[in-house]
Design a protein around this motif. Structure first.
Motif, mmCIF file in Angstrom:
data_model
loop_
_atom_site.group_PDB
_atom_site.id
_atom_site.type_symbol
_atom_site.label_atom_id
_atom_site.label_comp_id
_atom_site.label_asym_id
_atom_site.label_seq_id
_atom_site.Cartn_x
_atom_site.Cartn_y
_atom_site.Cartn_z
ATOM 1 N N LYS A 12 0.864 -1.169 -0.123
ATOM 2 C CA LYS A 12 0.160 -0.085 0.044
ATOM 3 C C LYS A 12 0.843 1.394 -0.038
ATOM 4 O O LYS A 12 0.323 2.219 0.133
ATOM 5 C CB LYS A 12 -0.969 0.037 1.079
ATOM 6 N N HIS A 13 2.200 1.085 -0.262
ATOM 7 C CA HIS A 13 2.874 2.367 0.057
ATOM 8 C C HIS A 13 4.071 2.134 -0.987
ATOM 9 O O HIS A 13 4.992 1.319 -1.184
ATOM 10 C CB HIS A 13 3.654 2.511 1.425
ATOM 11 N N PRO A 14 4.291 3.271 -1.911
ATOM 12 C CA PRO A 14 5.413 3.273 -2.744
ATOM 13 C C PRO A 14 6.731 3.538 -1.788
ATOM 14 O O PRO A 14 6.579 3.802 -0.617
ATOM 15 C CB PRO A 14 5.279 4.531 -3.670
ATOM 16 N N ASN A 15 7.850 3.437 -2.374
ATOM 17 C CA ASN A 15 9.086 3.992 -1.690
ATOM 18 C C ASN A 15 8.996 5.148 -0.721
ATOM 19 O O ASN A 15 8.681 6.079 -1.525
ATOM 20 C CB ASN A 15 10.279 3.927 -2.724
ATOM 21 N N ASP A 16 9.632 4.999 0.234
ATOM 22 C CA ASP A 16 9.811 6.279 0.962
ATOM 23 C C ASP A 16 11.195 5.819 1.805
ATOM 24 O O ASP A 16 11.625 4.777 1.585
ATOM 25 C CB ASP A 16 8.748 6.532 2.128
ATOM 26 N N ILE A 17 11.668 6.805 2.200
ATOM 27 C CA ILE A 17 13.226 6.706 2.967
ATOM 28 C C ILE A 17 13.019 6.542 4.435
ATOM 29 O O ILE A 17 12.121 7.171 4.972
ATOM 30 C CB ILE A 17 14.070 7.926 2.545
ATOM 31 N N TYR A 18 13.525 5.342 4.814
ATOM 32 C CA TYR A 18 13.519 5.074 6.260
ATOM 33 C C TYR A 18 14.830 4.831 6.843
ATOM 34 O O TYR A 18 15.967 4.866 6.216
ATOM 35 C CB TYR A 18 12.820 3.602 6.612
#
Length: 691
Positions: free
Chosen positions: A396-402
């Motif tokens: 449910k979530h495209p790439n993000d930075i973690y």
């Protein structure tokens, strides 16, 4: 042309430049407009993250790239380069004061530099040829550049000028023919012009710009890095900057049926004579990682020549003694690119594992693997003084930075590049399930519910078969085969990670080779039955099957040997005739390994055993065929032949052709057209019967 196609084209034309503010089920319009964060890299002090962001310019029908920074501890991301520059591949200078990157200028890709605190970017190279990728030395004194040149120019005083002269001469010639005396004549989506990617080394001046370029990989008749997907993970400086390591496959006549990549070392200051460090292994050696203490070279290696989906084990070379050892022989997963922990005790890598693409830490001494970030898909990562940085996505979530600590704990999201878009989108819920498949093995699949799911109702089904075939449908956010695009249209989705899939052990992956239409089909049948038994909302009487590449092959195979459950089929870039495939594909090692290591002329019967063309007489299900002109992996004629068979048999069918795409549909307008055409086909054949 059919009315559904006309409607799809009209939908493309009407697509707005930004997502609608109204709450709505996820669809392809959302898919193509999602911002895509990628390639996070940590500053030398670990306090800042640079990353790339792709934003869709729908009018231009392509993505535009820019670079951003965000504090490691979280905070407001800052734009570093304007979208118009189209910058990518951010890499920090050794002192953390500047960031180097690639961007086009006057039609060629060049190296650029910008102060990390922001400002105006300056062009670091002004070459006539493209800079494909690059790497900075740890001490900031040198830079490696990969550039395509003619090997015949290797002894010229100016290799680049010699190459450009040959290109200009060819361009001026009114005759258009090209004479080849060996293959590859084409690869993936490009015809060969005779050039090879080669590594050049240059000093970095006080102004941060490269000086004279020297051909470091001279004498290597191969591509450094490899084509078509190679990058800077295939070469590296030693910690002291005195040695360069790279992987290459020596071309020769047998290049298209060889996976024999080797690791080479070359003195950074010359003489530029490459030494083969892995000549004892005839299989794939690649992705060198020199240790920070200068004592060890790590790399990935396979053991079976000719098998591109063999397990990548982690190996170590003691640079003083020359002794080699496999670090992780007991770990039954295939590693990807490596990073070393700051204390040198752990190697980080990502690998498929039971439906996730997880981050693992491998103890260098014992080889023990520990899963550090388990849920979702780790697209890329970096290691720094303060911990880890990850590009992560899920259903449910495209790439993000973690960020995370060195043990994978304290996972923290530091970007939200699609926050506004996601706020107005509704997704379907996904759930993994298992069942007993071929040979009694445990096989995994997942089901995605329609977005507006209501208990007690039944829903039509999109049954997706993944490609590869040595791949998997995982907990990720995919830009071509995303289950949410079907869930948003009111379909339930079922997919099975059949024998041959990755993430379940090498023996499980191996089982498909030589058995394309056997064990995997048994798994698909068992998985479809298990899903219907477990999930009562699946309407087994209104189901269509879809697949691409190997999945497209399976569509053609199922059309002849297991067509009873399906109201319609969608086959994208699939193998229709195994015999013709063996002579028209480019990477012959793959097709030959999948047929017991034999060519078609050595074993004709082996190629006919599971050949879909032999079962056309039993086809009956309406089929949409999709194929693209620039697909050289599974050439266009495979799809044309399948469509011809359908038409000649009188079976309802359509053919969707893309003249400007390869094995994948990448352009935003084409993606919308693909999805709208496919969804219209599914709805046409799964509509409830009139009462």
């Amino acid at each position: 042309m059919k009315s559904v196609l006309a409607a799809a084209i009209a939908a493309v034309a009407a697509l707005p430049a930004a997502a609608s503010a109204a709450s709505h089920p996820f669809d392809v319009h959302d898919l193509v407009m999602m911002n895509r964060a990628s390639d996070p890299v940590l500053s030398p002090d670990g306090r800042s993250i640079a990353y790339g962001l792709r934003e869709t310019d729908y009018d231009a029908n392509k993505g535009k790239n820019s670079l951003w920074t965000v504090p490691y501890g979280g905070g407001n991301p800052q734009r570093l380069t304007d979208q118009a520059l189209n910058a990518s591949s951010a890499r920090w200078s050794h002192d953390g004061k500047a960031i180097y990157f690639l961007a086009p200028k006057d039609g060629t890709s060049q190296l650029w530099r910008i102060e990390a605190k922001g400002g105006t970017a300056t062009q670091a190279t002004t070459l006539a040829l493209d800079v494909n990728n690059f790497k900075l030395s740890p001490d900031g004194q040198h830079v490696l550049l990969s550039i395509d040149v003619f090997n015949a120019c290797a002894d010229d005083a100016d290799v680049l000028a010699c190459t450009q002269k040959k290109l200009d001469t060819r361009k001026a010639d009114k005759a258009s023919g090209t004479l080849y005396d060996s293959i590859f004549v084409r690869h993936w989506d490009s015809w060969s012009d005779g050039r090879r990617s080669q590594l050049f080394i240059a000093d970095l001046g006080a102004d941060g710009k490269p000086g004279k370029l020297d051909l470091l990989s001279k004498g290597i008749d191969g591509d450094v890095p490899s084509k078509p997907f190679g990058d800077d993970s295939e070469y590296a400086f030693s910690a002291d900057g005195k040695t360069v390591y790279f992987n290459a496959r020596i071309a020769g006549k047998g290049e298209p049926w060889s996976t024999n990549f080797d690791i080479y070392s070359v003195p950074a200051h010359g003489p530029y004579v490459a030494k083969n460090l892995t000549a004892d292994n005839p299989a794939w050696d690649g992705y060198p990682l020199p240790s920070a203490d200068g004592k060890t070279l790590y790399w990935l290696a396979m053991k079976r020549p000719g098998f591109e989906a063999d397990r990548f084990g982690i190996w170590a070379l003691d640079l003083a003694s020359g002794a080699k050892r496999e670090v992780d022989p007991q770990w039954d997963r295939s590693a990807s690119g490596l990073k070393e922990s700051t204390d040198g005790k752990t190697l980080y890598t990502a690998s498929d594992d039971w439906g996730d693409h997880a981050l693992f830490g491998i103890d260098v001494k014992t080889g023990k693997a520990k899963k550090l970030v388990a849920s979702g898909s780790i697209a890329s990562f970096d290691v720094g003084a303060k911990g880890l940085v990850l590009a992560r996505n899920d259903f449910k979530h495209p790439n993000d930075i973690y960020t995370a600590n060195a043990n994978g704990g304290s996972l923290k999201q530091v970007t939200r590049v699609n926050a506004e878009r996601l706020r107005d989108i509704r997704f379907g819920d996904s759930e993994f399930f298992t069942f007993k498949g071929y040979g009694g093995d445990t096989v995994q699949g997942y089901v995605t519910k329609p977005v507006n799911y209501k208990s007690g109702k039944k829903y039509p089904v999109a049954f997706i078969v993944h490609g590869g075939p040595q791949g998997a449908m995982t907990n990720d956010f995919h830009y071509r085969w995303n289950p949410q695009t079907y869930a948003g249209q009111g379909f339930a989705v079922v997919t099975i990670n059949f024998h041959g899939s990755t993430g379940y052990g090498q023996a499980f992956t191996d089982k498909i080779s030589g058995d394309w239409g056997g064990a995997p089909l048994d798994d698909l049948k068992a998985g479809w039955a298990a899903a219907q038994q477990k999930y009562s909302f699946l309407d087994g009487n209104r189901a269509c099957a879809l697949g691409a590449s190997y999945g497209g092959y399976m569509m053609y195979w199922m059309a002849g040997v297991w067509n009873e459950p399906w109201k319609c089929i969608v086959a994208h870039d699939g193998v229709f005739d195994s015999r013709m495939m063996s002579y028209s594909t480019e990477e012959l090692w793959f097709d030959e390994w999948e047929h017991a290591g034999k060519t078609q002329f050595d074993d004709p019967a082996g190629y006919e055993k599971y050949n879909p063309v032999n079962h056309v007489k039993d086809w009956r299900v309406p089929m949409l065929v999709v194929h693209s002109d620039q697909d050289f992996r599974i050439p266009l004629e495979q799809g044309l032949a399948a469509f011809t068979a359908l038409q000649r048999r009188g079976i309802p069918s359509q053919f969707l052709r893309f003249p400007d795409e390869n094995h994948w549909i990448l352009k935003p307008h084409n993606s919308v057209l693909w999805h709208d055409t496919v969804n219209a086909w599914l709805k046409q054949w799964t509509a409830p019967a009139a009462k």
